[in-house]
Design a protein around this motif. Structure first.
Motif, PDB file in Angstrom:
ATOM      1  N   THR A  63       0.845  -1.191   0.000  1.00 13.93           N
ATOM      2  CA  THR A  63       0.000   0.000   0.000  1.00 13.93           C
ATOM      3  C   THR A  63       0.884   1.245   0.000  1.00 13.93           C
ATOM      4  OG1 THR A  63      -0.201  -0.004   2.428  1.00 13.93           O
ATOM      5  CG2 THR A  63      -1.908  -1.176   1.179  1.00 13.93           C
ATOM      6  N   GLN A  66      -1.034   7.633   1.123  1.00 13.94           N
ATOM      7  CA  GLN A  66      -1.855   8.380   0.172  1.00 13.94           C
ATOM      8  C   GLN A  66      -1.966   9.842   0.582  1.00 13.94           C
ATOM      9  OE1 GLN A  66      -4.515   4.336  -0.637  1.00 13.94           O
ATOM     10  NE2 GLN A  66      -5.542   6.175   0.037  1.00 13.94           N
ATOM     11  N   HIS A  68      -3.497  12.412  -1.749  1.00 20.89           N
ATOM     12  CA  HIS A  68      -4.379  13.129  -2.680  1.00 20.89           C
ATOM     13  C   HIS A  68      -3.576  13.801  -3.793  1.00 20.89           C
ATOM     14  CE1 HIS A  68      -8.020  12.597  -0.219  1.00 20.89           C
ATOM     15  NE2 HIS A  68      -7.189  12.705   0.810  1.00 20.89           N
ATOM     16  N   ASP A  87      -0.398   8.118  -4.944  1.00 17.99           N
ATOM     17  CA  ASP A  87      -1.795   7.688  -4.965  1.00 17.99           C
ATOM     18  C   ASP A  87      -2.120   6.734  -6.099  1.00 17.99           C
ATOM     19  OD1 ASP A  87      -3.493   9.407  -2.838  1.00 17.99           O
ATOM     20  OD2 ASP A  87      -1.786  10.554  -3.554  1.00 17.99           O
ATOM     21  N   ILE A 100      -5.439  -0.171  -2.097  1.00 19.35           N
ATOM     22  CA  ILE A 100      -5.829   1.236  -1.991  1.00 19.35           C
ATOM     23  C   ILE A 100      -6.831   1.360  -0.852  1.00 19.35           C
ATOM     24  CG2 ILE A 100      -7.110   3.094  -3.130  1.00 19.35           C
ATOM     25  CD1 ILE A 100      -4.259   2.760  -4.180  1.00 19.35           C
ATOM     26  N   THR A 102      -9.685   3.632   1.219  1.00 22.91           N
ATOM     27  CA  THR A 102     -10.636   4.725   0.987  1.00 22.91           C
ATOM     28  C   THR A 102     -11.677   4.787   2.096  1.00 22.91           C
ATOM     29  OG1 THR A 102     -12.043   3.273  -0.366  1.00 22.91           O
ATOM     30  CG2 THR A 102     -10.426   4.637  -1.533  1.00 22.91           C
ATOM     31  N   CYS A 105     -13.469   8.486  -0.924  1.00 24.41           N
ATOM     32  CA  CYS A 105     -12.763   8.667  -2.183  1.00 24.41           C
ATOM     33  C   CYS A 105     -12.953   7.421  -3.048  1.00 24.41           C
ATOM     34  CB  CYS A 105     -11.282   8.927  -1.943  1.00 24.41           C
ATOM     35  SG  CYS A 105     -10.925  10.507  -1.131  1.00 24.41           S
ATOM     36  N   PRO A 107     -11.779   4.244  -5.169  1.00 22.79           N
ATOM     37  CA  PRO A 107     -10.701   3.305  -5.480  1.00 22.79           C
ATOM     38  C   PRO A 107     -10.872   2.790  -6.906  1.00 22.79           C
ATOM     39  CG  PRO A 107     -12.422   2.165  -4.274  1.00 22.79           C
ATOM     40  CD  PRO A 107     -12.911   3.579  -4.506  1.00 22.79           C
ATOM     41  N   CYS A 121      -5.446   2.867  -8.007  1.00 19.72           N
ATOM     42  CA  CYS A 121      -5.231   4.251  -7.601  1.00 19.72           C
ATOM     43  C   CYS A 121      -6.337   4.737  -6.691  1.00 19.72           C
ATOM     44  CB  CYS A 121      -5.031   5.183  -8.793  1.00 19.72           C
ATOM     45  SG  CYS A 121      -6.509   5.679  -9.695  1.00 19.72           S
ATOM     46  N   HIS A 122      -5.981   5.764  -5.917  1.00 20.53           N
ATOM     47  CA  HIS A 122      -6.858   6.442  -4.971  1.00 20.53           C
ATOM     48  C   HIS A 122      -7.224   7.789  -5.592  1.00 20.53           C
ATOM     49  CE1 HIS A 122      -6.754   9.576  -1.640  1.00 20.53           C
ATOM     50  NE2 HIS A 122      -7.812   8.855  -1.295  1.00 20.53           N
ATOM     51  N   CYS A 157     -17.647   4.512  -3.541  1.00 19.47           N
ATOM     52  CA  CYS A 157     -17.200   5.858  -3.192  1.00 19.47           C
ATOM     53  C   CYS A 157     -18.436   6.695  -2.887  1.00 19.47           C
ATOM     54  CB  CYS A 157     -16.391   6.486  -4.325  1.00 19.47           C
ATOM     55  SG  CYS A 157     -17.283   6.701  -5.888  1.00 19.47           S
ATOM     56  N   ARG A 242     -10.944   2.848   7.476  1.00 16.87           N
ATOM     57  CA  ARG A 242     -10.712   2.818   6.031  1.00 16.87           C
ATOM     58  C   ARG A 242     -10.921   1.404   5.523  1.00 16.87           C
ATOM     59  NH1 ARG A 242      -8.343   6.639   9.591  1.00 16.87           N
ATOM     60  NH2 ARG A 242      -7.171   8.223   8.436  1.00 16.87           N
TER      61      ARG A 242
END
Length: 251
Positions: A63, A66, A68, A87, A100, A102, A105, A107, A121-122, A157, A242
């Protein structure tokens, strides 16, 4: 029991996991995988192992820290306390599972099965607008993937009905591209509702990939299935869990 959503278009071992099936308690109940949360670290480590075993038990979970951003990196064998700030994450190495984290946000998981390249990706609004999706695809290409063979999916999300933003937020997107107005619905004066999933799918389509899929799961209202930063904020809770989305190459 761990709940696992999968995408029809992705054939590699993968899963968009929810919040159930772990050992954490209280506001972190139960499958909190956030190393940066104030949860018991031993619980987080056990949850991460449980999550990995549900999808790719023979792999090693990798991982990121992250932030942003629009930065994507090639996965390495770094320790959890040495995660790079990025990210997007890609690999062509069997034995690694890309993860990832989240809590509203988006994924995204990617694969080019012919090239043997995967990515994840995030995409919060900053990363999505800044280009993290394109950066991840671009790094996959450097490892031999081709956009016309890449399949991608956007996992759970925050949904449009749950994502109220102000006019300043909307202006950032419309300044980048007036057509981004399609992803906003007028709400109360000075505010709008934003479709993060739809925006991510648009960016995927613009990249020329083979297939793009959205799961349509809204994290904010579904307290029993997902962690949500916005729900935590509205409830005045001090922290939040998360959830994990991950993908691995077949061995």
């Amino acid at each position: 029991m761990i709940t696992r959503l999968t995408a029809r278009s992705i054939r590699s071992p993968h899963g968009f996991l929810g919040r159930t099936g772990g050992v954490s308690e209280g506001i972190f109940a139960s499958l909190n995988v956030g190393l940066g949360s104030s949860d018991d670290p031993a619980h987080v480590r056990e949850n991460r192992l449980c999550a990995l075993n549900a999808v790719a038990p023979a792999a090693r979970l990798v991982t990121l820290h992250q932030v942003h951003s629009a930065r994507a990196v090639e996965a390495g064998d770094w320790a959890d306390d040495a995660r790079p700030e990025a990210d997007g994450l890609v690999t062509d190495r069997p034995g690694l599972a890309l993860g990832i984290l989240t809590a509203d946000c988006a994924p995204l998981l990617f694969e080019d099965t012919e090239a043997g390249v995967i990515g994840a990706c995030h995409a919060g609004w900053k990363g999505a607008l800044g280009g993290v999706i394109g950066a991840t695809i671009g790094l996959m290409e450097r490892l031999g993937a081709r956009p016309g063979r890449i399949a991608a999916a956007v996992g759970p999300c925050i949904g449009r009905r749950s994502y109220e933003v102000d006019d300043g937020f909307r202006s950032r997107f419309e300044a980048a591209d007036p057509e981004n107005g399609l992803f906003f619905t007028d709400a109360r004066p000075g505010h709008a509702l934003f479709d993060l999933e739809g925006y991510c799918i648009r960016r995927l389509a613009e990249s020329g990939i083979h297939a793009a899929e959205g799961l349509g799961a809204d994290t904010r209202p579904d307290d029993g299935r997902f962690f949500s930063y916005r729900r935590k904020t509205l409830a005045g809770e001090p922290d939040y869990g998360r959830q994990l989305s991950l993908i691995a190459l077949r061995g």
